[in-house]
Design a protein around this motif. Structure first.
Motif, short mmCIF file in Angstrom:
data_model
loop_
_atom_site.label_atom_id
_atom_site.label_comp_id
_atom_site.label_asym_id
_atom_site.label_seq_id
_atom_site.Cartn_x
_atom_site.Cartn_y
_atom_site.Cartn_z
N GLY A 233 3.92 21.62 -17.55
CA GLY A 233 2.68 22.34 -17.35
C GLY A 233 2.23 22.16 -15.92
N VAL A 234 1.04 22.69 -15.63
CA VAL A 234 0.46 22.49 -14.29
C VAL A 234 -0.50 21.32 -14.41
N VAL A 235 -0.21 20.23 -13.71
CA VAL A 235 -1.15 19.10 -13.73
C VAL A 235 -2.16 19.35 -12.62
N LEU A 236 -3.41 19.50 -13.02
CA LEU A 236 -4.45 19.79 -12.01
C LEU A 236 -4.99 18.53 -11.37
N ALA A 237 -5.11 17.46 -12.16
CA ALA A 237 -5.70 16.23 -11.63
C ALA A 237 -5.23 15.02 -12.42
N TRP A 238 -5.33 13.88 -11.77
CA TRP A 238 -4.87 12.61 -12.37
C TRP A 238 -5.97 11.57 -12.25
N LYS A 239 -6.13 10.78 -13.29
CA LYS A 239 -7.04 9.63 -13.18
C LYS A 239 -6.16 8.39 -12.99
N ILE A 240 -6.40 7.68 -11.91
CA ILE A 240 -5.53 6.54 -11.61
C ILE A 240 -6.34 5.26 -11.51
N LYS A 241 -5.68 4.16 -11.81
CA LYS A 241 -6.32 2.83 -11.74
C LYS A 241 -5.91 2.20 -10.42
N LEU A 242 -6.90 1.71 -9.68
CA LEU A 242 -6.59 1.09 -8.39
C LEU A 242 -6.14 -0.35 -8.58
N VAL A 243 -5.56 -0.92 -7.54
CA VAL A 243 -5.04 -2.30 -7.62
C VAL A 243 -5.65 -3.11 -6.47
N PRO A 244 -5.77 -4.45 -6.66
CA PRO A 244 -6.34 -5.26 -5.59
C PRO A 244 -5.41 -5.39 -4.40
N VAL A 245 -5.98 -5.34 -3.20
CA VAL A 245 -5.22 -5.66 -1.98
C VAL A 245 -6.12 -6.56 -1.13
N PRO A 246 -5.53 -7.47 -0.34
CA PRO A 246 -6.37 -8.30 0.51
C PRO A 246 -6.89 -7.48 1.70
N PRO A 247 -7.99 -7.88 2.31
CA PRO A 247 -8.52 -7.11 3.44
C PRO A 247 -7.56 -7.09 4.63
N VAL A 248 -6.70 -8.14 4.71
CA VAL A 248 -5.73 -8.18 5.81
C VAL A 248 -4.32 -8.35 5.25
N VAL A 249 -3.41 -7.48 5.71
CA VAL A 249 -1.99 -7.62 5.34
C VAL A 249 -1.21 -7.80 6.65
#
Ligand code: FDA
Length: 530
Positions: A235-251
């Protein structure tokens, strides 16, 4: 019988050919149908771009990433539909179905085989360029992102709300969300968190009957299929709901380049034993390409060891010195930055200003052919030598192989959790890419990459030789785009992309789209399809 042969048969042939001609040119009816349904003339002019429209070429070319498919001889769509509302997508489906006219869905236009904007049968493009909203809810760590947005727009949207959340998707910031999430999505957070598709928690899809379905209404089978089972299939996927993940402020990111004269082969050989076992916070990759040698006028092959560590440089250096001393990583090879800047760093772009992420044209476009492999056993040094030497050949002037370490979270996810099956036991994935500038020489370069692929056969996964669907390779086999494709025929490439998940994808396709309305050269066909 004689009567049929000599008097009725010619008549029948004429009638059938007339019917055939009408069926072969249902475009006018399709267009008429769509215009009637959209009805408002000023909206029609912003939604339907026929070949007579002065903006047709610019709209068509706007997101074509592989210029191999934008030559004068490339088949062109009869029209490009750029919906502004959900009802425009439903109307396109309705009219195209009723008038037997195929369409291709395009989000970011990065399909390496161009199947979102090229077809050998008459077609139109449904281009989701106007569906690109990114709604970040940092408090609940979720985002609703529309398919026409790029990964760059998504990353930028997240980073403008929070410095401590990120999303594990691809490196290149101009890829469209629609195609990328439909096929998996691997990037620099992949060892820590898995694929982009592993973090989809809901979606909005329009099926072949024009119904708008979210996760609850589509059911868990279809929701499973769209998270990696390929675009333009369900089908045509119009939008996705995604879960974010933690990242440190500095990499911390780093690059250490070694060429053949600096032991690149031996260091890469060693890397294979280490990279997949490093802590999940550390992603490494090796980019192989031809470069100038220190001897004037000579060429050599470079292995660029690149990495991203979810932490500071003071923690990274002792870790690498302990695990991989052969690399000789020093502080001057490293730079600390934010996660979102690390995307630009890996894309070879300046890391400031991060607004570059919003620029869909920031990366050069080229004509290319790509292939992928998954490697489960370290290659012997002699095998690596032969592989590297192929980059000294003339056709490899603009070739690159991007080798990305797996392990970590990828090892922990079951092969059948999502359609994307390349998980536990994979040491690394290799993406081979060859590029050229003169279209007349395309065949020579394509032959080179086919030779490279055939050279690698004894060192990579077998039975099946696995391949990543997001880098489609039509050499692996194709559907009959205008007719029936058997399960056996599609299995030839389907098993390479999806392994045993292919059977379930076919079953789901048969349930949701039995008439095979959504199709392309490598979409999953239904059983007993027309
Ligand atoms: P495009 O619009 O061309 O669509 C690709 C496919 O999905 C087509 O079959 C299309 O019909 C279908 N489709 C698109 N939108 C859809 C929708 N809304 N609903 C249903 N079907 C839809 N991959 C990766 O994992 N990691 C990476 O780092 C990169 N990097 C990268 C760099 C570059 C320069 C290229 C060219 C490609 C990559 N990729 C990648 C591969 C990329 O993930 C893959 O090509 C995606 O399909 C691109 O998605 P687009 O929406 O841009 O493509």
């Amino acid at each position: 019988m004689k009567f049929l042969q000599f008097s009725v048969l010619p008549f029948l042939i004429v009638i059938l050919s007339l019917i055939g001609a009408t069926l072969a040119h249902p475009y006018g009816d399709f267009l008429h149908c769509l215009s009637l349904r959209i009805s408002n003339s000023s909206t029609i002019s912003k939604v339907i771009y026929t070949q007579n429209n002065p903006s047709y070429s610019s709209v068509l070319n706007a997101s074509i990433q592989n210029t191999r498919f934008s030559t004068p001889t490339t088949p062109k769509p009869y029209a490009i539909i750029t919906p502004r509302k959900t009802s425009h997508v439903q109307s396109t489906i309705y009219c195209s179905k009723n008038h037997g006219f195929q369409f291709r869905i395009r989000s970011g236009g990065h399909d390496v085989e161009g199947v979102s904007y090229v077809s050998q049968v008459p077609f139109v493009i449904l281009d989701l360029v106007n569906f690109r909203a990114v709604k970040v809810d940092a408090k609940n760590e979720v985002v609703w992102v529309q398919s026409g947005a790029t990964t760059g727009e998504l990353y930028y949207g997240i980073a403008s709300k929070t410095q401590t959340l990120g999303f594990p998707a691809g490196i290149c910031h101009t890829i469209g969300i629609g195609g990328h999430l439909s096929g998996g999505g691997f990037g620099i957070l992949g060892r820590k968190y898995g694929l982009a598709a592993d973090h989809i928690i809901d979606a909005k899809l329009i099926d072949a009957y024009g119904r708008i379905l979210n996760r609850k209404f589509m059911g868990e089978d279809l929701f499973w299929a769209i998270r990696g089972g390929g675009g333009n299939t369900f089908g045509v996927v119009l939008a996705w709901k995604i879960k974010l993940v933690p990242v440190p402020p500095v990499v911390t990111v780093f690059t250490v380049n070694k060429n053949l004269e600096q032991n690149a082969t031996k260091i890469f050989h060693r890397w294979q034993y280490i990279a997949h076992k490093l802590p999940n916070d550390l992603f490494t990759a090796v980019w192989i390409m031809k470069v100038n040698s220190s001897q004037v006028g000579k060429k050599t092959v470079q292995a660029g060891f690149r990495g991203m560590f979810l932490g500071g440089v003071d923690e990274l250096i002792p870790l690498i010195q302990h695990e991989f001393p052969e690399l000789g990583l020093a502080k001057e090879n490293c730079t600390q930055m934010s996660w979102v800047q690390s995307i630009l760093y890996f894309g070879g772009l300046p890391i400031q200003p991060v607004e570059i992420l919003l620029n869909r044209n920031a990366l050069p476009r080229s004509s290319l052919k790509a292939k992928t492999d998954f490697v489960k056993e370290p290659m012997p040094e002699t095998g690596i030598e032969g592989f590297m030497n192929m980059f000294l050949e003339e056709e490899a002037d603009f070739a690159i192989t991007m080798i990305e370490a797996f392990g970590g979270k990828m090892d922990e996810i079951q092969e059948n959790e999502l359609p994307y099956p390349h998980r536990a036991g994979i040491l690394f994935e290799s993406t081979y890419i060859v590029q050229w500038t003169n279209e007349e020489d395309a065949g020579t370069y394509i032959n080179w990459i086919r030779r490279l692929y055939s050279y690698m056969a004894s060192y990579v996964s077998k039975s099946p030789r696995e391949a990543y669907h997001n880098y489609k390779d039509l050499d692996l086999g194709t559907n009959n785009v205008n007719g029936y494709t058997s399960y056996e025929q599609a299995s030839v490439w389907g098993l390479k992309y999806f392994k045993n998940n292919f059977k379930r994808l076919v079953q789901i396709k048969t349930m949701i789209d039995p008439m095979n309305f959504f199709r392309n050269e490598q979409s999953v066909p239904p059983l007993w399809s027309p």
